[in-house]
Write an enzyme that holds these catalytic residues in place. Structure first.
Site, PDB file in Angstrom:
ATOM      1  N   SER A 192       0.707  -0.913   0.141  1.00 33.96           N
ATOM      2  CA  SER A 192       0.265   0.432  -0.249  1.00 33.96           C
ATOM      3  C   SER A 192       0.513   0.970   0.009  1.00 33.96           C
ATOM      4  O   SER A 192       2.058   0.938  -0.311  1.00 33.96           O
ATOM      5  CB  SER A 192      -0.968   0.330   1.234  1.00 33.96           C
ATOM      6  OG  SER A 192      -0.043   0.385   2.437  1.00 33.96           O
ATOM      7  N   TYR A 248       8.486   9.164  16.286  1.00 30.73           N
ATOM      8  CA  TYR A 248       8.164   8.689  14.899  1.00 30.73           C
ATOM      9  C   TYR A 248       9.359   9.232  14.495  1.00 30.73           C
ATOM     10  O   TYR A 248      10.548   8.991  13.472  1.00 30.73           O
ATOM     11  CB  TYR A 248       6.921   9.079  14.083  1.00 30.73           C
ATOM     12  CG  TYR A 248       7.355   8.926  12.849  1.00 30.73           C
ATOM     13  CD1 TYR A 248       7.084   7.513  11.756  1.00 30.73           C
ATOM     14  CD2 TYR A 248       7.241   9.738  11.593  1.00 30.73           C
ATOM     15  CE1 TYR A 248       6.325   7.407  10.892  1.00 30.73           C
ATOM     16  CE2 TYR A 248       7.363   9.608  10.555  1.00 30.73           C
ATOM     17  CZ  TYR A 248       7.248   8.313  10.177  1.00 30.73           C
ATOM     18  OH  TYR A 248       7.201   8.640   8.653  1.00 30.73           O
TER      19      TYR A 248
END
Length: 431
Positions: A135, A288
């Site tokens: 994806s 992150y």
């Protein structure tokens, strides 16, 4: 829906709605840029502005690091003792770049000068391994490479989703040379088992695209006890790259391309807390960003370590791109900030895969088919060499833990009487 805001002055532009404005920027000099409205709802003619936000950011604020006379040693000394976390000068620079360059408007601006022939080269003899290929950016890259007849190896975690994506790529590209490997990139043992099998097969590898990752808002750990964001990005990158070096060495000019994020720019990583254990409240965005910073530093490390191996190591980032992962982690992102599509975001990775651009440099960052500097000059987000070494030591210790030790040589044992008798009998039979 959206915001009303003043872009410049009323004498230059009327008040416009953010999501109604669809502009393209024709590439001019930094001192002059032209905007035009695609729908002509807000502009009835071209508006030539003396300066653009990009020009103000690059020239007046001078936030992006350029080649300066400041030595690396002086930069290290300057940044010593700076607390990890967000740097607000860098946040301002990041938002300025985001609202003018990293979104879809920036893509329209830069892509106006792209040569379509760059993505038309056949790569039929090359093998591309792409993590997270079912994806988003990984899927778009796998599809583009397959269309140019490249041999694609999709690394996915979910069998059902991976096989569905593989069949779609084969159908759309007409290329049957698309393989699926099921590997949970957050699990060191699965990475080890796969890479050992691939290297032992004797196959070559032209491009390794480290693309998979995740962004979560609650602290989670893998079964091995590693923080999930750390495992999905930093462990994944380090183990896959290190253990596939023998396969990459088989192809002169092979490339390792790691997907980082512009979200790493406003943050200084805590070299002693990559797994984000210290803060009382878990900040998924900051965790992150920590991993994306670490990935950049590891890329720079490999560029030096393997300089004589014929392998180049570079990072790239897609700007602000709308992918399934972003939609899940930041559902309002698409509505408010006009991000790029997955295909637009993946353009630079596709370009790096299909051209020789990444063979010419190593240890760098690419954005919109061009080089980009890794730090904001006044952001003080750059880690010192000592901090980078601590990051490397921490992740190397994890690699060593999961590496399969070489089998020790069997010790020589003095032959017993029974053994001598058997040997004599064997010699007699042979005679």
């Amino acid at each position: 829906m959206g915001w009303d805001f003043q872009l410049f002055t009323k004498s230059q532009l009327s008040k416009v709605h953010l999501l109604d404005l669809r502009t393209m920027c024709d590439r001019k000099s930094l001192g002059e840029i032209q905007f035009r409205s695609r729908t002509m709802r807000n502009f009835k003619q071209f508006c030539t502005l003396p300066t653009s936000p990009f020009h103000q950011h690059k020239q007046l604020l001078d936030l992006r690091t350029k080649n300066t006379t400041m030595s690396e040693q002086h930069e290290d000394k300057q940044d010593e003792g700076v607390a990890p976390g967000y740097s607000w000068p860098a946040v301002i620079g990041f938002n300025t770049m985001g609202l003018t360059i990293y979104n879809r408007f920036g893509y329209w601006k830069h892509s106006a000068s792209y040569d379509p022939k760059d993505l038309e080269a056949s790569v039929a003899s090359q093998t591309f391994m792409i993590t997270g290929a079912n994806s988003g950016l990984g899927y778009e890259t796998a599809l583009a490479v397959a269309k140019q007849q490249g041999n694609v190896i999709m690394i996915c975690r979910n069998q059902e989703k991976g096989e569905k994506a593989r069949q779609e790529i084969i159908k759309e590209s007409g290329n049957p040379n698309v393989e699926l490997e099921i590997v949970d990139i957050a699990r060191p043992q699965q990475i080890r088992n796969f890479t050992q099998r691939f290297v032992a097969s004797g196959r070559k590898l032209d491009v390794l695209a480290i693309n998979a990752g995740c962004l979560v808002h609650d602290r989670m750990e893998t079964e091995e006890g590693y923080e999930l964001t750390f495992a999905s990005h930093t462990i994944h990158q380090f183990l896959m790259t290190e253990w596939l070096i023998p396969a990459l060495e088989r192809t002169p000019g092979s490339r390792v391309l790691t997907t980082i994020s512009a979200g790493a720019y406003p943050v200084r990583v805590d070299a002693d807390d990559l797994e984000y254990k210290k803060p009382l409240i878990y900040d998924g965005y900051q965790s992150y960003a920590y991993q994306k910073r670490a990935q950049l530093y590891l890329t720079q490390h490999w560029a030096k370590k393997y300089a004589d191996k014929g392998i180049t190591f570079n990072c790239w980032h897609p700007g602000w791109a709308h992918t399934p992962g972003v939609a899940l982690a930041m559902p309002k992102f698409f509505l408010l900030l006009a991000p790029r599509t997955s295909a637009q975001g993946a353009d630079t990775l596709i370009w790096l895969c299909l051209t020789d651009a990444a063979k010419k440099v190593t240890g760098k960052i690419f954005f919109d088919r061009d080089l980009e500097e890794p730090d904001f000059k006044y952001g003080r987000t750059r880690s010192t060499d000592t901090e980078k070494q601590r990051i490397l030591d921490y992740i190397t210790a994890i690699k060593n833990k999961w590496s399969v030790p070489s089998q020790p040589a069997m010790p020589k044992v003095a032959p017993t009487l029974d053994t001598k008798v058997k040997n004599m009998a064997s010699d007699a039979v042979s005679a």
